[in-house]
Design a protein around this motif. Structure first.
Motif, PDB file in Angstrom:
ATOM      1  N   GLU A   1      -2.961  -4.304  -2.764  1.00  0.00           N
ATOM      2  CA  GLU A   1      -1.628  -3.696  -2.851  1.00  0.00           C
ATOM      3  C   GLU A   1      -1.700  -2.189  -2.574  1.00  0.00           C
ATOM      4  OE1 GLU A   1       1.751  -3.102  -6.263  1.00  0.00           O
ATOM      5  OE2 GLU A   1       0.764  -5.069  -6.159  1.00  0.00           O
ATOM      6  N   ARG A   2      -2.666  -1.512  -3.174  1.00  0.00           N
ATOM      7  CA  ARG A   2      -2.817  -0.075  -2.951  1.00  0.00           C
ATOM      8  C   ARG A   2      -3.234   0.209  -1.500  1.00  0.00           C
ATOM      9  NH1 ARG A   2      -6.392   2.799  -7.105  1.00  0.00           N
ATOM     10  NH2 ARG A   2      -8.089   1.953  -5.865  1.00  0.00           N
ATOM     11  N   PHE A   3      -4.134  -0.613  -0.958  1.00  0.00           N
ATOM     12  CA  PHE A   3      -4.528  -0.473   0.443  1.00  0.00           C
ATOM     13  C   PHE A   3      -3.313  -0.585   1.359  1.00  0.00           C
ATOM     14  CE2 PHE A   3      -5.231  -2.617   4.463  1.00  0.00           C
ATOM     15  CZ  PHE A   3      -6.105  -1.748   5.093  1.00  0.00           C
ATOM     16  N   ASP A   4      -2.520  -1.633   1.163  1.00  0.00           N
ATOM     17  CA  ASP A   4      -1.337  -1.850   2.005  1.00  0.00           C
ATOM     18  C   ASP A   4      -0.374  -0.666   1.913  1.00  0.00           C
ATOM     19  OD1 ASP A   4      -2.279  -4.286   2.907  1.00  0.00           O
ATOM     20  OD2 ASP A   4      -0.985  -5.488   1.595  1.00  0.00           O
ATOM     21  N   LYS A   5      -0.201  -0.130   0.729  1.00  0.00           N
ATOM     22  CA  LYS A   5       0.706   0.994   0.537  1.00  0.00           C
ATOM     23  C   LYS A   5       0.208   2.231   1.289  1.00  0.00           C
ATOM     24  CE  LYS A   5       3.046   3.763  -2.945  1.00  0.00           C
ATOM     25  NZ  LYS A   5       3.130   4.161  -4.331  1.00  0.00           N
ATOM     26  N   LYS A   6      -1.071   2.553   1.153  1.00  0.00           N
ATOM     27  CA  LYS A   6      -1.630   3.715   1.841  1.00  0.00           C
ATOM     28  C   LYS A   6      -1.599   3.535   3.352  1.00  0.00           C
ATOM     29  CE  LYS A   6      -4.846   5.345  -1.709  1.00  0.00           C
ATOM     30  NZ  LYS A   6      -6.292   5.510  -2.021  1.00  0.00           N
ATOM     31  N   ALA A   7      -1.938   2.334   3.805  1.00  0.00           N
ATOM     32  CA  ALA A   7      -1.931   2.057   5.243  1.00  0.00           C
ATOM     33  C   ALA A   7      -0.521   2.193   5.811  1.00  0.00           C
ATOM     34  CB  ALA A   7      -2.490   0.665   5.516  1.00  0.00           C
TER      35      ALA A   7
END
Length: 156
Positions: free
Chosen positions: A137-143
């Motif tokens: 979830e955090r990866f997707d948000k940053k990406a």
């Protein structure tokens, strides 16, 4: 100049596919006066990257097709398989896997597949790979934030 002849043919073939809309992974391919350097606009198909388009350069060696091209992201991307300089770890163009029969459109399709489905087991950025695995979830948000800041608008 076998490389020049082959690249001119490949460029024409790819441009025909783009014009006919028979490929979806690439929106534009251009060259300057140098057929050995292509500028391409690739179009990922999965979130979070599908919200934008990414400019890449494909640099072909004079020995092409006997040596693989090198791909560099010009658009910043938050991805475990792309480093801060835009270099990408793409198995199809690694020296040990390269085959002269591989065409540039296959390389571009493989690149988009890698963008869509990162390979965290073979990262260039271990911190991002770990985040991708442990906190998607955090990866997707940053990406997605980086896509919105830097990627080319999908509508264009």
């Amino acid at each position: 100049m076998a490389a020049t002849r082959r690249l001119q043919k490949e460029l024409v073939d790819i441009q025909k596919k783009i014009d006919a809309k028979t490929i979806s992974y690439c929106k534009r391919v251009t060259t300057d006066d140098n057929i050995l350097l292509w500028h391409c606009l690739i179009v990922p198909t999965k979130m979070p990257f599908k919200e934008g388009q990414f400019l890449i350069d494909i640099a072909f060696p004079a020995e092409y097709p006997f040596k693989p091209p090198k791909i560099t992201f010009k658009t910043p991307i938050y991805h475990p398989n792309v480093d801060e300089k835009g270099q990408v770890c793409l198995p199809i163009i690694s020296a040990e896997n390269w085959k002269p029969a591989v065409k540039t459109d296959q390389v571009m399709q493989s690149l988009v597949d890698l963008v869509d489905e990162p390979e965290p087991d073979h990262p260039l950025r271990a911190d991002i790979a770990e985040e991708y695995v442990k906190n998607r979830e955090r990866f997707d948000k940053k990406a997605l934030e980086l896509v919105k800041q830097h990627a080319h608008d999908k509508a264009k």
